[in-house]
Design a protein around this motif. Structure first.
Motif, PDB file in Angstrom:
ATOM      1  N   ALA A  71       0.853  -1.194   0.000  1.00 14.64           N
ATOM      2  CA  ALA A  71       0.000   0.000   0.000  1.00 14.64           C
ATOM      3  C   ALA A  71       0.885   1.239   0.000  1.00 14.64           C
ATOM      4  CB  ALA A  71      -0.910   0.004   1.221  1.00 14.64           C
ATOM      5  N   PHE A  73       1.040   5.390   0.449  1.00 11.84           N
ATOM      6  CA  PHE A  73       0.322   6.522   0.999  1.00 11.84           C
ATOM      7  C   PHE A  73       1.168   7.775   0.820  1.00 11.84           C
ATOM      8  CE2 PHE A  73      -1.109   2.852   3.469  1.00 11.84           C
ATOM      9  CZ  PHE A  73      -2.482   2.965   3.312  1.00 11.84           C
ATOM     10  N   LYS A  75       3.023  11.205   1.949  1.00 12.77           N
ATOM     11  CA  LYS A  75       3.713  11.579   3.181  1.00 12.77           C
ATOM     12  C   LYS A  75       3.020  12.793   3.796  1.00 12.77           C
ATOM     13  CE  LYS A  75       8.444  12.143   4.706  1.00 12.77           C
ATOM     14  NZ  LYS A  75       9.832  12.288   4.279  1.00 12.77           N
TER      15      LYS A  75
END
Length: 77
Positions: A71, A73, A75
């Protein structure tokens, strides 16, 4: 298994070496040339090697799959 293959190759190489170094092979060659009856050289067919592109194309169905799913994401600031 590796040791068995290595041993087989070593034994085969040793036998080949001792057979090729035998004194009998030299004397038989000398005896044949002394008789004057040399066998004629064998006739072989030869051809010129040329480079060409292959005209064969194979299309097969396939699917790519990842080994691992991760996964991703953004920052945070």
């Amino acid at each position: 298994m590796k040791q068995r293959v290595l041993l087989s190759l070593t034994v085969a190489g040793s036998i080949g070496f001792f057979v090729s170094c035998s004194s009998e092979s030299g004397s038989s060659t000398t005896a044949a040339s002394a008789q004057g009856a040399a066998a004629p050289a064998p006739t072989v067919e030869v051809t010129k090697v040329v480079s060409k592109k292959l005209a064969i194309a194979v299309r097969l169905p396939g699917e790519l799959q990842a080994y691992e799913v991760v996964a991703v994401f953004p920052k945070g600031r």
